[in-house]
Design a protein around this motif. Structure first.
Motif, PDB file in Angstrom:
ATOM      1  N   GLU A 184      -9.303   8.445   6.133  1.00 47.07           N
ATOM      2  CA  GLU A 184     -10.144   7.704   5.137  1.00 47.07           C
ATOM      3  C   GLU A 184      -9.310   6.197   4.476  1.00 47.07           C
ATOM      4  O   GLU A 184      -9.525   5.478   4.441  1.00 47.07           O
ATOM      5  N   ALA A 185      -8.090   6.973   3.972  1.00 43.93           N
ATOM      6  CA  ALA A 185      -7.227   6.028   3.489  1.00 43.93           C
ATOM      7  C   ALA A 185      -6.735   4.879   4.336  1.00 43.93           C
ATOM      8  O   ALA A 185      -6.697   3.567   4.045  1.00 43.93           O
ATOM      9  N   ILE A 186      -6.490   5.435   5.414  1.00 43.98           N
ATOM     10  CA  ILE A 186      -5.730   4.161   6.691  1.00 43.98           C
ATOM     11  C   ILE A 186      -7.060   3.632   7.071  1.00 43.98           C
ATOM     12  O   ILE A 186      -6.921   2.371   7.246  1.00 43.98           O
ATOM     13  N   THR A 187      -8.280   4.262   7.242  1.00 47.24           N
ATOM     14  CA  THR A 187      -9.430   3.245   7.416  1.00 47.24           C
ATOM     15  C   THR A 187      -9.803   1.915   6.521  1.00 47.24           C
ATOM     16  O   THR A 187      -9.988   1.197   6.703  1.00 47.24           O
ATOM     17  N   GLU A 188      -9.525   2.551   5.203  1.00 51.62           N
ATOM     18  CA  GLU A 188      -9.879   1.530   4.086  1.00 51.62           C
ATOM     19  C   GLU A 188      -8.459   0.320   4.192  1.00 51.62           C
ATOM     20  O   GLU A 188      -8.819  -0.808   4.119  1.00 51.62           O
ATOM     21  N   ILE A 189      -7.358   0.773   4.472  1.00 54.93           N
ATOM     22  CA  ILE A 189      -6.446  -0.170   4.660  1.00 54.93           C
ATOM     23  C   ILE A 189      -6.384  -0.998   5.710  1.00 54.93           C
ATOM     24  O   ILE A 189      -6.463  -2.225   6.056  1.00 54.93           O
ATOM     25  N   HIS A 245       4.691   4.902  -8.888  1.00 54.13           N
ATOM     26  CA  HIS A 245       3.317   4.243  -8.763  1.00 54.13           C
ATOM     27  C   HIS A 245       3.286   3.059  -9.915  1.00 54.13           C
ATOM     28  O   HIS A 245       2.797   2.068  -9.884  1.00 54.13           O
ATOM     29  N   LEU A 246       3.852   3.559 -11.279  1.00 51.74           N
ATOM     30  CA  LEU A 246       3.719   2.623 -12.254  1.00 51.74           C
ATOM     31  C   LEU A 246       4.643   1.338 -11.989  1.00 51.74           C
ATOM     32  O   LEU A 246       4.248   0.193 -12.361  1.00 51.74           O
ATOM     33  N   PHE A 247       5.933   1.850 -11.358  1.00 55.55           N
ATOM     34  CA  PHE A 247       6.741   0.727 -11.077  1.00 55.55           C
ATOM     35  C   PHE A 247       6.210  -0.301 -10.088  1.00 55.55           C
ATOM     36  O   PHE A 247       6.260  -1.541 -10.002  1.00 55.55           O
ATOM     37  N   LEU A 248       5.599   0.090  -8.908  1.00 58.62           N
ATOM     38  CA  LEU A 248       4.940  -0.667  -7.840  1.00 58.62           C
ATOM     39  C   LEU A 248       3.787  -1.408  -8.398  1.00 58.62           C
ATOM     40  O   LEU A 248       3.631  -2.449  -8.134  1.00 58.62           O
ATOM     41  N   GLN A 249       3.252  -0.790  -9.551  1.00 56.44           N
ATOM     42  CA  GLN A 249       2.264  -1.694 -10.147  1.00 56.44           C
ATOM     43  C   GLN A 249       2.751  -3.002 -10.978  1.00 56.44           C
ATOM     44  O   GLN A 249       2.157  -4.028 -11.214  1.00 56.44           O
ATOM     45  N   ARG A 253      -2.048  -1.026  -4.118  1.00 57.90           N
ATOM     46  CA  ARG A 253      -3.125  -0.203  -4.044  1.00 57.90           C
ATOM     47  C   ARG A 253      -2.310   1.070  -3.447  1.00 57.90           C
ATOM     48  O   ARG A 253      -1.837   1.221  -2.542  1.00 57.90           O
ATOM     49  N   ALA A 254      -2.723   2.339  -4.232  1.00 56.99           N
ATOM     50  CA  ALA A 254      -2.245   3.815  -3.809  1.00 56.99           C
ATOM     51  C   ALA A 254      -3.398   4.363  -3.374  1.00 56.99           C
ATOM     52  O   ALA A 254      -4.541   4.307  -3.946  1.00 56.99           O
ATOM     53  N   PHE A 255      -3.252   5.175  -2.300  1.00 58.36           N
ATOM     54  CA  PHE A 255      -4.220   6.082  -2.018  1.00 58.36           C
ATOM     55  C   PHE A 255      -3.764   7.711  -1.980  1.00 58.36           C
ATOM     56  O   PHE A 255      -2.381   7.567  -1.236  1.00 58.36           O
ATOM     57  N   TYR A 269       0.811  -1.360  -0.022  1.00 61.99           N
ATOM     58  CA  TYR A 269      -0.089  -0.048  -0.031  1.00 61.99           C
ATOM     59  C   TYR A 269       0.893   1.347  -0.143  1.00 61.99           C
ATOM     60  O   TYR A 269       1.888   1.362   0.549  1.00 61.99           O
ATOM     61  N   TRP A 270       0.371   2.211  -0.741  1.00 59.39           N
ATOM     62  CA  TRP A 270       1.238   3.427  -0.820  1.00 59.39           C
ATOM     63  C   TRP A 270       0.404   4.517  -0.390  1.00 59.39           C
ATOM     64  O   TRP A 270      -0.645   4.909  -0.969  1.00 59.39           O
TER      65      TRP A 270
END
Length: 357
Positions: free
Chosen positions: A288-293, A265-269, A276-278, A233-234
């Motif tokens: 909100e991003a941390i809640t989703e993670i 981002h493209l490299f991590l993909q 998944r990136a937030f 996760y980023w």
């Protein structure tokens, strides 16, 4: 000596004492069963005493109370305790590595300037929200790493969340100049090299930027991702007005030099692991991003709960004190038994007898 100690621990199970030799004094607990602290006097005939079941029960109870007092006192002096235990339990969680950006840009607010008034810096917002994230996940094993000019190992995988909180609390200290995210990721992947537990593994990268990743570091990351599958996760703390990782620049301008965050981002993909990136431009978006993670990483996990040693000397001394107090009360309640007034007037010798009340 070690064999004797192992045999003793096997015999006593979860219980132990600091001074085993003191336990020989437990033989003294037999004394109240053989002798009484109360004065005894003879009587001419047992026919003079009516049947009294209550008195017999009280007499036995007082003897047992004396034995308990002596045994509790000896156990307290011996240092009785319950040993530390490890209990395997099942819950939900994961093995997580928090990879934190410690570059100087993290000291700015989301407006990309020094925070003023009630504004939070990006590092302060991340610290607050990550502490809440860890508090919601009591069964996780968590490691902490950081990066700036170079990668910085902070904390290995551990289930002691107190030290994890301390590591997170330090992430808003003044940072350094550069952002070597590539070697930081390589460090994060290395934390799982010796992790053989059957648990979900995840790396949470918290950063507000990126830089070029050396080709050799890219190859090392691809090799690490192939050998150690993880969820990646980023959490991209984007400054307002800066380029986003999803923004596609015009033709000819899409280079790693001009758009390092997008190309990271493209490299991590391309690593071949769940990724998944937030993108967050405010503390609320970070929350909100941390809640989703947090919601994503809720898989069954086996974990070992350590139950610390529990000293029982104090409770045993309390028990001994209560037993002695009961015996003292019984002793103070002891009364003389005298003959009836008529027998005394007739000249019969007085028979002094005592018994416990």
């Amino acid at each position: 000596m070690n064999a004797a100690l192992a045999a003793w621990e096997a015999l006593t199970g979860d219980w132990g004492v600091d001074r085993p030799l003191v336990l020989w004094l437990l033989l003294l607990a037999l004394l109240p069963l053989a002798a009484s602290a109360f004065r005894r006097r003879g009587i001419p005939s047992t026919r003079l005493i009516p049947p009294d079941t209550l008195s017999r029960v009280v007499a036995v109870g007082l003897r047992l109370t004396g034995a308990v007092a002596m045994a509790a006192l000896v156990l307290g002096i011996a240092g009785v305790h319950r040993r530390e235990q490890s209990v395997e339990r099942e819950g939900t969680g994961a093995h997580l590595v928090l990879l934190l950006d410690r570059s100087s840009s993290m000291d700015n607010s989301f407006a990309d300037r020094a925070p003023t008034g009630d504004q939070e810096s990006k590092s302060s917002a991340a610290k607050r929200l990550l502490a809440e994230f860890v508090a919601r996940r009591p069964h996780d094993r968590i490691a902490v790493a950081a990066f700036s000019t170079s990668p910085m190992p902070v904390l290995p995988l551990t289930d002691h969340h107190g030290v994890v909180d301390a590591a997170i609390d330090a992430i808003d200290r003044p940072g350094l100049a550069f952002t070597d995210v590539g070697r930081g990721l390589a460090l994060a992947f290395s934390y799982f090299a010796d992790d053989t537990a059957e648990a979900s593994r995840a790396v949470l990268l918290v950063s507000d930027g990126a830089a070029l990743i050396d080709r050799r570091v890219q190859d090392a990351l691809r090799d690490a991702a192939a050998r150690t599958p993880v969820h990646l996760y980023w959490l991209f703390l984007r400054s307002r007005g800066s380029k986003g990782i999803y923004d596609v620049p015009p033709s000819g301008e899409d280079t790693a030099q001009s758009n390092p965050e997008r190309h990271l981002h493209l490299f991590l993909q391309s690593l071949g692991v769940p990724y998944r990136a937030f993108e967050a431009t405010s503390p609320q978006a970070v929350a909100e991003a941390i809640t989703e993670i947090d919601r994503q990483e809720t898989r069954p996990i086996r974990y070992v709960e350590r139950i610390p040693r529990r000293d029982l000397a104090h409770p045993t001394f309390v028990l001994a004190g209560l037993a002695v107090a009961l015996l003292l009360a019984a002793k103070l309640a002891e009364r003389q038994l005298r003959p009836a007034a008529g027998h005394a007037a007739g000249g019969a010798p007085a028979i002094h007898m005592r018994r416990a009340a």
